[in-house]
Design a protein around this motif. Structure first.
Motif, short mmCIF file in Angstrom:
data_model
loop_
_atom_site.label_atom_id
_atom_site.label_comp_id
_atom_site.label_asym_id
_atom_site.label_seq_id
_atom_site.Cartn_x
_atom_site.Cartn_y
_atom_site.Cartn_z
N ASN A 2 0.83 -1.19 0.00
CA ASN A 2 0.00 0.00 0.00
C ASN A 2 0.86 1.25 0.00
OD1 ASN A 2 0.86 0.40 2.71
ND2 ASN A 2 -0.83 -0.92 3.43
N ILE A 3 0.21 2.40 -0.03
CA ILE A 3 0.93 3.67 -0.09
C ILE A 3 1.80 3.88 1.14
CG2 ILE A 3 0.57 6.19 -0.02
CD1 ILE A 3 -1.74 5.86 -1.92
N GLY A 4 1.32 3.43 2.32
CA GLY A 4 2.10 3.59 3.54
C GLY A 4 3.45 2.90 3.47
N GLU A 5 3.49 1.69 2.89
CA GLU A 5 4.75 0.96 2.77
C GLU A 5 5.70 1.65 1.79
OE1 GLU A 5 7.68 -1.99 3.29
OE2 GLU A 5 5.97 -1.31 4.50
N ILE A 6 5.14 2.17 0.70
CA ILE A 6 5.96 2.90 -0.26
C ILE A 6 6.56 4.14 0.40
CG2 ILE A 6 5.91 4.24 -2.42
CD1 ILE A 6 3.69 2.34 -3.36
N TYR A 19 0.61 12.45 -3.99
CA TYR A 19 0.79 13.51 -4.99
C TYR A 19 1.48 12.97 -6.24
CZ TYR A 19 -0.23 16.66 -1.08
OH TYR A 19 -0.81 17.30 -0.02
N VAL A 20 2.45 12.09 -6.05
CA VAL A 20 3.14 11.50 -7.21
C VAL A 20 2.18 10.64 -8.01
CG1 VAL A 20 4.92 9.85 -7.90
CG2 VAL A 20 5.43 11.60 -6.17
N LEU A 21 1.35 9.85 -7.33
CA LEU A 21 0.42 8.96 -8.03
C LEU A 21 -0.69 9.73 -8.73
CD1 LEU A 21 0.05 6.13 -5.34
CD2 LEU A 21 1.24 5.98 -7.53
N SER A 22 -1.15 10.80 -8.10
CA SER A 22 -2.29 11.52 -8.67
C SER A 22 -1.89 12.65 -9.60
CB SER A 22 -3.15 12.10 -7.54
OG SER A 22 -2.45 13.11 -6.85
N GLY A 23 -0.67 13.17 -9.43
CA GLY A 23 -0.25 14.31 -10.22
C GLY A 23 -0.93 15.60 -9.82
N LYS A 24 -1.59 15.62 -8.65
CA LYS A 24 -2.34 16.80 -8.21
C LYS A 24 -1.43 17.94 -7.79
CE LYS A 24 -6.65 15.36 -8.62
NZ LYS A 24 -7.63 16.03 -9.48
N ARG A 25 -0.22 17.59 -7.27
CA ARG A 25 0.71 18.63 -6.84
C ARG A 25 2.11 18.32 -7.36
NH1 ARG A 25 -0.47 20.31 -0.52
NH2 ARG A 25 -2.71 20.75 -0.75
N THR A 26 2.89 19.38 -7.50
CA THR A 26 4.26 19.20 -7.99
C THR A 26 5.14 18.68 -6.85
OG1 THR A 26 3.98 21.02 -9.54
CG2 THR A 26 6.24 20.34 -9.03
N VAL A 27 5.96 17.68 -7.19
CA VAL A 27 6.92 17.11 -6.26
C VAL A 27 8.29 17.22 -6.90
CG1 VAL A 27 7.65 15.01 -5.05
CG2 VAL A 27 5.20 15.54 -5.30
N SER A 28 9.31 17.52 -6.10
CA SER A 28 10.65 17.67 -6.67
C SER A 28 11.06 16.43 -7.45
CB SER A 28 11.68 17.95 -5.57
OG SER A 28 11.87 16.80 -4.77
N GLN A 33 11.58 10.66 -8.34
CA GLN A 33 12.33 9.52 -8.83
C GLN A 33 12.54 8.48 -7.73
OE1 GLN A 33 15.96 10.92 -10.60
NE2 GLN A 33 14.91 11.87 -12.36
N ARG A 34 12.78 8.94 -6.49
CA ARG A 34 12.97 8.01 -5.38
C ARG A 34 11.70 7.19 -5.12
NH1 ARG A 34 14.54 11.49 -2.06
NH2 ARG A 34 12.95 11.56 -0.40
N ILE A 35 10.58 7.88 -5.16
CA ILE A 35 9.31 7.19 -4.97
C ILE A 35 9.03 6.22 -6.12
CG2 ILE A 35 6.79 7.51 -4.86
CD1 ILE A 35 7.35 10.16 -3.38
N GLN A 36 9.30 6.66 -7.34
CA GLN A 36 9.06 5.81 -8.51
C GLN A 36 9.94 4.57 -8.47
OE1 GLN A 36 6.57 6.43 -10.89
NE2 GLN A 36 7.04 4.27 -11.27
N ALA A 37 11.16 4.71 -7.97
CA ALA A 37 12.05 3.56 -7.87
C ALA A 37 11.48 2.50 -6.92
CB ALA A 37 13.43 4.01 -7.40
N SER A 49 -8.99 3.54 -6.93
CA SER A 49 -9.15 4.87 -6.32
C SER A 49 -7.99 5.78 -6.71
CB SER A 49 -9.22 4.74 -4.80
OG SER A 49 -10.36 4.01 -4.42
N ALA A 50 -6.77 5.22 -6.71
CA ALA A 50 -5.61 6.04 -7.08
C ALA A 50 -5.68 6.44 -8.54
CB ALA A 50 -4.32 5.27 -6.80
N ARG A 51 -6.08 5.51 -9.39
CA ARG A 51 -6.23 5.85 -10.82
C ARG A 51 -7.28 6.92 -11.00
NH1 ARG A 51 -6.51 0.26 -11.64
NH2 ARG A 51 -8.66 0.49 -12.33
N ALA A 52 -8.35 6.80 -10.22
CA ALA A 52 -9.42 7.79 -10.33
C ALA A 52 -8.94 9.18 -9.95
CB ALA A 52 -10.60 7.38 -9.45
N LEU A 53 -8.09 9.26 -8.90
CA LEU A 53 -7.54 10.55 -8.51
C LEU A 53 -6.75 11.17 -9.65
CD1 LEU A 53 -6.32 9.83 -4.87
CD2 LEU A 53 -8.09 11.46 -5.55
N LYS A 54 -5.97 10.34 -10.31
CA LYS A 54 -5.11 10.84 -11.38
C LYS A 54 -5.93 11.28 -12.59
CE LYS A 54 -0.90 9.75 -13.92
NZ LYS A 54 0.19 8.77 -14.11
N GLU A 55 -6.97 10.52 -12.90
CA GLU A 55 -7.75 10.79 -14.10
C GLU A 55 -8.93 11.73 -13.83
OE1 GLU A 55 -9.02 7.02 -15.53
OE2 GLU A 55 -6.99 6.21 -15.70
#
Length: 339
Positions: A2-6, A19-28, A33-37, A49-55
């Motif tokens: 889940n998101i907590g473990e990431i 924010y990274v998953l949804s793209g709602k806010r800018t992240v450095s 990249q660290r989160i994506q890794a 639900s996460a996809r829905a946030l993004k779309e």
């Protein structure tokens, strides 16, 4: 996973991962990249639900059905299954919601709760408050069935008027002069249920056109009602030699009543109508009928709804299905009366 473990592994907060998953806010870029890794390492797949946030969508369609307290007919269940299957092919979920009676709050939650991207509405009345409500909200919707004046909305329907008229003409061609329409329940007719009223229109027009004596009866959607209906019909209108029906759920009872009365189909009595194919094929002998293409209609309803969701300003589309009458074995020439 889940998101907590990431978040724990990446050394960031849960909100930053969101924010990274949804793209709602800018992240450095470094943090992203660290989160994506971590996401790639764990092979994490965002849930709906996460996809829905993004779309900006729920990826869920609402399907408004008759009240759950009422037993759905086989045709209604067929439409439910076909809509669910068609939605699944687009990787969409379906939220079922009853309406009518004590279920208005459920329908209102569908309309106002932003829980769905659009709605498929079943069992339409000629004057339907649910259609009015959906139109006012602007939530995309498609109806299976149509109101009296369906201009400016997307819908699919069966041509009950035309199909029942063709059934009556078929019976007239076979020499039947006294025919009956076995309709849906009196409650549905009184409520303005579209198929019942359109079937009546087609029946009356065809009977008048061919100079037939037409009898109209209402019947509940079950075997016992079908049996009682035809028993009463045979007593009160002994001249009737054939029926046309849109009440497929009553067919087994109608067959039982004819058998109990010693009437052979089609030698003594003919039966035809509009029904799902398996109901027609299970009748004995197999029913001459217009077979309702439930799978195709459900897929078309979902397709039209997705068009409305993707392009809210597009011109609404509709489709009226008029399948051919499949000539099987339940209709035959009227039996000559001994002189």
């Amino acid at each position: 996973m889940n998101i907590g473990e990431i978040a724990r592994r990446a050394g960031v907060s849960r909100s930053t991962v969101s924010y990274v998953l949804s793209g709602k806010r800018t992240v450095s870029e470094g943090t992203r990249q660290r989160i994506q890794a971590v996401i790639d390492e764990l092979d994490y797949r965002p849930n709906a639900s996460a996809r829905a946030l993004k779309e900006g969508r729920t990826r869920t369609l609402g399907l408004v059905i008759p009240p759950a307290s009422q037993r759905l007919t086989d045709m209604q269940l067929g439409f439910v299954a076909s809509v669910v299957e068609a939605a699944a092919r687009h990787d969409l979920d379906v939220l079922l919601s009853p309406s009518g009676g004590d279920h208005d709050r459920s329908f209102e939650r569908i309309v106002t709760g932003r829980r769905v991207d659009g709605v498929v509405l079943m069992e339409i009345r000629l004057e339907d408050d649910r259609v009015t409500r959906l139109t006012k909200t602007g939530l995309p919707f498609v109806t299976i069935g149509r109101i009296a004046e369906p201009h400016g909305m997307s819908w699919i329907d069966i041509d009950y008027s035309g199909l029942i008229a063709r059934c009556v003409h078929h019976l007239a061609d076979l020499g039947h002069r006294h025919v009956a329409l076995v309709n849906r329940s009196a409650e549905l007719v009184a409520a303005g249920y579209g198929p019942s009223h359109r079937a009546l229109t087609g029946f009356r027009a065809a009977a008048a056109d061919r100079g037939l004596t037409g009898v109209e009866v209402c019947c509940g959607d079950d075997t016992a009602s079908g049996e009682a209906c035809v028993e009463q019909l045979l007593v009160t209108h002994p001249d009737v030699t054939a029926v046309a029906t849109i009440n497929e759920a009553a067919l087994p009872g109608m067959q039982r009543a004819l058998t109990s009365a010693g009437l052979s189909v089609p030698r003594d009595f003919s039966v035809t109508g509009v029904a799902a194919q398996h109901w027609a094929e299970d009748f004995r002998p197999p029913l001459t009928a217009a077979d309702v293409p439930m799978v195709e209609m459900g897929a078309e309803a979902v397709s039209l709804l997705l068009e409305s969701i993707a392009a809210p300003g597009a011109v609404p589309r509709h489709r009226l299905y008029s399948p051919p009458i499949s000539l099987r074995s339940s209709t035959g020439p009227v039996r000559a009366t001994p002189s």
